[in-house]
Write a protein that holds these residues in place. Structure first.
Motif, mmCIF file in Angstrom:
data_model
loop_
_atom_site.group_PDB
_atom_site.id
_atom_site.type_symbol
_atom_site.label_atom_id
_atom_site.label_comp_id
_atom_site.label_asym_id
_atom_site.label_seq_id
_atom_site.Cartn_x
_atom_site.Cartn_y
_atom_site.Cartn_z
ATOM 1 N N ILE A 114 6.206 27.977 9.428
ATOM 2 C CA ILE A 114 7.225 26.978 9.749
ATOM 3 C C ILE A 114 8.022 27.513 10.939
ATOM 4 O O ILE A 114 8.524 28.632 10.900
ATOM 5 N N LEU A 138 11.177 11.178 16.968
ATOM 6 C CA LEU A 138 10.265 11.296 15.829
ATOM 7 C C LEU A 138 9.798 9.904 15.423
ATOM 8 O O LEU A 138 10.605 9.029 15.148
ATOM 9 N N GLU A 162 7.320 12.557 8.522
ATOM 10 C CA GLU A 162 5.915 12.923 8.666
ATOM 11 C C GLU A 162 5.538 12.962 10.132
ATOM 12 O O GLU A 162 6.128 12.241 10.940
ATOM 13 N N ASN A 163 4.551 13.750 10.452
ATOM 14 C CA ASN A 163 3.955 13.702 11.772
ATOM 15 C C ASN A 163 3.118 12.423 11.849
ATOM 16 O O ASN A 163 2.239 12.198 11.011
ATOM 17 N N PHE A 169 1.542 17.318 8.268
ATOM 18 C CA PHE A 169 2.635 18.066 8.882
ATOM 19 C C PHE A 169 3.894 17.213 8.927
ATOM 20 O O PHE A 169 3.817 15.983 8.894
ATOM 21 N N ALA A 170 5.032 17.875 8.977
ATOM 22 C CA ALA A 170 6.307 17.158 9.005
ATOM 23 C C ALA A 170 7.323 17.929 9.839
ATOM 24 O O ALA A 170 7.167 19.130 10.090
ATOM 25 N N THR A 171 8.361 17.201 10.252
ATOM 26 C CA THR A 171 9.452 17.803 11.024
ATOM 27 C C THR A 171 10.774 17.444 10.362
ATOM 28 O O THR A 171 11.000 16.286 10.002
ATOM 29 N N GLN A 182 15.754 22.387 14.001
ATOM 30 C CA GLN A 182 14.532 21.593 13.898
ATOM 31 C C GLN A 182 13.459 22.486 13.295
ATOM 32 O O GLN A 182 13.148 23.550 13.844
ATOM 33 N N THR A 184 9.485 22.673 11.858
ATOM 34 C CA THR A 184 8.197 21.991 11.902
ATOM 35 C C THR A 184 7.151 22.829 11.185
ATOM 36 O O THR A 184 7.105 24.051 11.352
ATOM 37 N N ILE A 190 7.692 22.079 4.125
ATOM 38 C CA ILE A 190 8.945 21.736 4.821
ATOM 39 C C ILE A 190 10.041 21.315 3.854
ATOM 40 O O ILE A 190 11.185 21.770 3.955
#
Length: 199
Positions: A114, A138, A162-163, A169-171, A182, A184, A190
């Motif tokens: 991460i 985003l 979500e990406n 993947f997520a942010t 931030q 990621t 996450i």
């Protein structure tokens, strides 16, 4: 002369016993065995939840000798994630932060990493502007959002998305007063990571 009545009673009794045994076996197969299998599956899933690691299996990387107070405030570990790298960065240079760093947290498995970017501004309004800019970029599905609270007082906001191109993947983006974060990485990590992040 043979007692046919007694013989027929005996046969009827045997048939009844056999029928009762078949019904009992059917009831066991319909209720006892599946129920046992189901409860075993539930137990296994509960064990998996309980077994989620909460401490890192690797040591945290040391901070630079000239680390600022902001960088020193970054935790050595969060749950089973330990700090593996910490460097000054310029990802948000155009937003003019007072200072900015990229800190990587990992479990020892590279795919779990991460990456956290943290920056500080002189005023909360500037941090909020940066937060709005980051979240505006985003495009994935919102998983969680809300207010950041410290001792019951609202000091910022957060969102986890979500990406859009890869939902695995997520942010997460949040700000707390004058500091913006931030994070990621894998979506599965996450949420846990951000919930336990101390800043």
């Amino acid at each position: 002369m043979p007692n046919t009545r007694s013989s027929s009673h005996r046969k009827l009794f045997i048939v009844i016993i056999a029928a009762v045994a078949i019904i009992a076996l059917s009831m066991m197969s319909a209720f006892v065995w599946p129920g046992w299998a189901l409860s075993k599956q539930v137990d296994q899933s509960q064990q998996q939840q309980v077994a989620e690691p909460t401490k890192p299996s690797i040591d945290a990387a040391a901070l630079p000798k000239d680390a600022t107070e902001l960088l020193k405030a970054m935790p050595d570990s969060v749950l089973n994630y330990a700090r593996t790298k910490a460097d000054a960065s310029e990802t948000w240079k155009s937003a003019s932060p007072l200072e900015e760093y990229t800190v990587t947290y990992g479990t020892g498995t590279k795919s779990d990493n991460i990456t956290v970017i943290v920056g500080q501004w002189s005023a909360s309004d500037s941090a909020k502007t940066q937060y709005d800019s980051l979240t505006g970029n985003l495009s994935g599905k919102t998983l969680y959002s809300g207010a950041v609270k410290v001792q019951g007082n609202e000091t910022g906001e957060y969102v986890i998305k979500e990406n859009a191109e890869n939902p695995k993947f997520a942010t997460a983006v949040w700000y707390n007063d004058t500091v913006v974060f931030q994070a990621t990485g894998p979506a599965s990590g996450i949420e846990r990571f951000v919930q336990k992040f101390p800043l």
